[in-house]
Design an enzyme around this catalytic site. Structure first.
Site, PDB file in Angstrom:
ATOM      1  N   TYR A 179      20.456  57.086  45.218  1.00 56.42           N
ATOM      2  CA  TYR A 179      21.696  56.328  45.245  1.00 56.42           C
ATOM      3  C   TYR A 179      22.758  57.020  44.398  1.00 56.42           C
ATOM      4  O   TYR A 179      22.453  57.618  43.356  1.00 56.42           O
ATOM      5  CB  TYR A 179      21.482  54.918  44.693  1.00 56.42           C
ATOM      6  CG  TYR A 179      20.674  54.006  45.578  1.00 56.42           C
ATOM      7  CD1 TYR A 179      21.284  53.227  46.554  1.00 56.42           C
ATOM      8  CD2 TYR A 179      19.285  53.917  45.438  1.00 56.42           C
ATOM      9  CE1 TYR A 179      20.546  52.380  47.367  1.00 56.42           C
ATOM     10  CE2 TYR A 179      18.539  53.071  46.239  1.00 56.42           C
ATOM     11  CZ  TYR A 179      19.175  52.316  47.212  1.00 56.42           C
ATOM     12  OH  TYR A 179      18.428  51.489  48.007  1.00 56.42           O
TER      13      TYR A 179
ATOM     14  N   TYR B 269      12.139  56.739  48.577  1.00 55.59           N
ATOM     15  CA  TYR B 269      12.214  57.141  47.166  1.00 55.59           C
ATOM     16  C   TYR B 269      11.140  56.418  46.347  1.00 55.59           C
ATOM     17  O   TYR B 269      10.724  55.305  46.675  1.00 55.59           O
ATOM     18  CB  TYR B 269      13.602  56.868  46.595  1.00 55.59           C
ATOM     19  CG  TYR B 269      14.082  55.441  46.687  1.00 55.59           C
ATOM     20  CD1 TYR B 269      13.708  54.479  45.737  1.00 55.59           C
ATOM     21  CD2 TYR B 269      14.938  55.049  47.711  1.00 55.59           C
ATOM     22  CE1 TYR B 269      14.162  53.178  45.811  1.00 55.59           C
ATOM     23  CE2 TYR B 269      15.397  53.748  47.803  1.00 55.59           C
ATOM     24  CZ  TYR B 269      15.006  52.817  46.850  1.00 55.59           C
ATOM     25  OH  TYR B 269      15.459  51.520  46.940  1.00 55.59           O
TER      26      TYR B 269
ATOM     27  N   ARG C 229       9.573  53.308  48.296  1.00 53.09           N
ATOM     28  CA  ARG C 229      10.272  52.380  49.177  1.00 53.09           C
ATOM     29  C   ARG C 229      10.458  53.013  50.555  1.00 53.09           C
ATOM     30  O   ARG C 229      10.822  54.183  50.682  1.00 53.09           O
ATOM     31  CB  ARG C 229      11.672  52.044  48.639  1.00 53.09           C
ATOM     32  CG  ARG C 229      11.779  51.178  47.423  1.00 53.09           C
ATOM     33  CD  ARG C 229      11.231  49.771  47.512  1.00 53.09           C
ATOM     34  NE  ARG C 229      11.214  49.103  48.773  1.00 53.09           N
ATOM     35  CZ  ARG C 229      12.223  48.397  49.315  1.00 53.09           C
ATOM     36  NH1 ARG C 229      13.366  48.300  48.690  1.00 53.09           N
ATOM     37  NH2 ARG C 229      12.080  47.780  50.466  1.00 53.09           N
TER      38      ARG C 229
ATOM     39  N   HIS D 201      15.580  52.323  54.149  1.00 54.68           N
ATOM     40  CA  HIS D 201      16.190  51.015  54.369  1.00 54.68           C
ATOM     41  C   HIS D 201      17.678  51.054  54.025  1.00 54.68           C
ATOM     42  O   HIS D 201      18.151  51.907  53.277  1.00 54.68           O
ATOM     43  CB  HIS D 201      15.499  49.929  53.530  1.00 54.68           C
ATOM     44  CG  HIS D 201      15.617  50.143  52.049  1.00 54.68           C
ATOM     45  ND1 HIS D 201      14.807  51.019  51.353  1.00 54.68           N
ATOM     46  CD2 HIS D 201      16.454  49.592  51.129  1.00 54.68           C
ATOM     47  CE1 HIS D 201      15.131  51.003  50.074  1.00 54.68           C
ATOM     48  NE2 HIS D 201      16.135  50.150  49.913  1.00 54.68           N
TER      49      HIS D 201
ATOM     50  N   HIS E 283      20.703  48.214  52.742  1.00 57.34           N
ATOM     51  CA  HIS E 283      20.983  46.869  52.239  1.00 57.34           C
ATOM     52  C   HIS E 283      22.206  46.288  52.950  1.00 57.34           C
ATOM     53  O   HIS E 283      23.198  46.996  53.173  1.00 57.34           O
ATOM     54  CB  HIS E 283      21.271  46.903  50.736  1.00 57.34           C
ATOM     55  CG  HIS E 283      20.133  47.409  49.911  1.00 57.34           C
ATOM     56  ND1 HIS E 283      19.181  46.584  49.365  1.00 57.34           N
ATOM     57  CD2 HIS E 283      19.792  48.672  49.535  1.00 57.34           C
ATOM     58  CE1 HIS E 283      18.305  47.297  48.686  1.00 57.34           C
ATOM     59  NE2 HIS E 283      18.657  48.573  48.772  1.00 57.34           N
TER      60      HIS E 283
END
Length: 236
Positions: free
Chosen positions: A104, A143, A153, A156, A158
């Site tokens: 991120y 990640y 994870r 995906h 959000h």
């Protein structure tokens, strides 16, 4: 005036619990006492007004100031509806995600995967009169997240869906079909019902694919009822 539609309470098996032992961080933030219902005033129910004039849309996450981000380009589209299948028009949806390497663009993310200077990983869009939305982005990478030994994870995106006021916000995640990490992910598997979990998995759709440019995925969001989308902050 037509009679109001009946209230449809969600099946508890369709929504994640606030405290899920396998999802370790919920144990530190789940409430220990029963929540106190606060009255909703006009401010929470009707303000601020989310509209494109004050909240400019950003529909292409795959480019920054004309520069192409690294990774696989994809198109994501879907429809926002209520429990009776009626479109929810002019709703603001915010999206955020990791880059193609699984990192991120945020100071709190210290994963040693590379940052992409051409990818911020956040966008904003509004549904049209049919409740439909569409945006372009880069397929996010998996990640590590430290929940348990060798925890990763799945890929995906959000989604934050905003209603007419500041107290009307629902958060969920969109996953990708065929991801082997889904079966191992405590976040995805906090949802007890298998059918409800599958409503978080987008589906590949050839009609959304842009030839020689990007694959297309459909992700529809239902706010309430038998087919409601699982959300992360309690029932809608």
């Amino acid at each position: 005036m037509a009679d109001p539609l009946p209230f449809r309470r969600d099946d508890p098996a369709h929504q994640p619990p606030l405290d899920a032992p396998a999802y370790r961080s919920t144990q530190g933030r789940a409430p220990l006492l029963a929540p106190i219902r606060a009255p909703v005033t006009l401010t929470e129910a009707s303000a601020p007004r989310f509209d494109p004039a004050h909240y400019p849309p950003r529909l292409d996450l795959s480019r920054l100031e004309g520069r192409q981000a690294q990774g696989e380009r994809i198109v994501v589209a879907g429809r926002l509806t209520d429990g009776d299948g009626r479109p929810v028009a002019n709703a603001m949806i915010e999206v955020w995600q990791a880059n193609a390497a699984g990192r991120y663009d945020h100071p709190g993310d210290q994963h040693d995967a590379p940052l992409d200077p051409n990818f911020l990983g956040r966008g904003r869009l509004f549904t049209d009169e049919k409740g439909e939305y569409r945006f372009e982005t880069i397929k996010p990478g998996a990640y590590p997240w430290g929940n348990h030994h060798n925890a990763w994870r799945p890929n995906h995106i959000h989604f934050g869906v905003h209603g007419a006021g500041s107290a009307q916000r629902l958060i969920t995640q969109m996953y990708f079909p065929g991801d082997p990490l889904l079966a191992l992910d405590p976040v995805f598997n906090t949802i007890p019902d298998a059918g409800a979990r599958e409503r978080l998995v987008s589906r590949f759709e050839l009609d959304l694919t842009v030839p020689e440019y990007a694959l297309g995925y459909r992700f529809d969001i239902v706010l309430r009822g038998r087919d409601s989308t699982p959300f992360e902050e309690g029932h809608p």
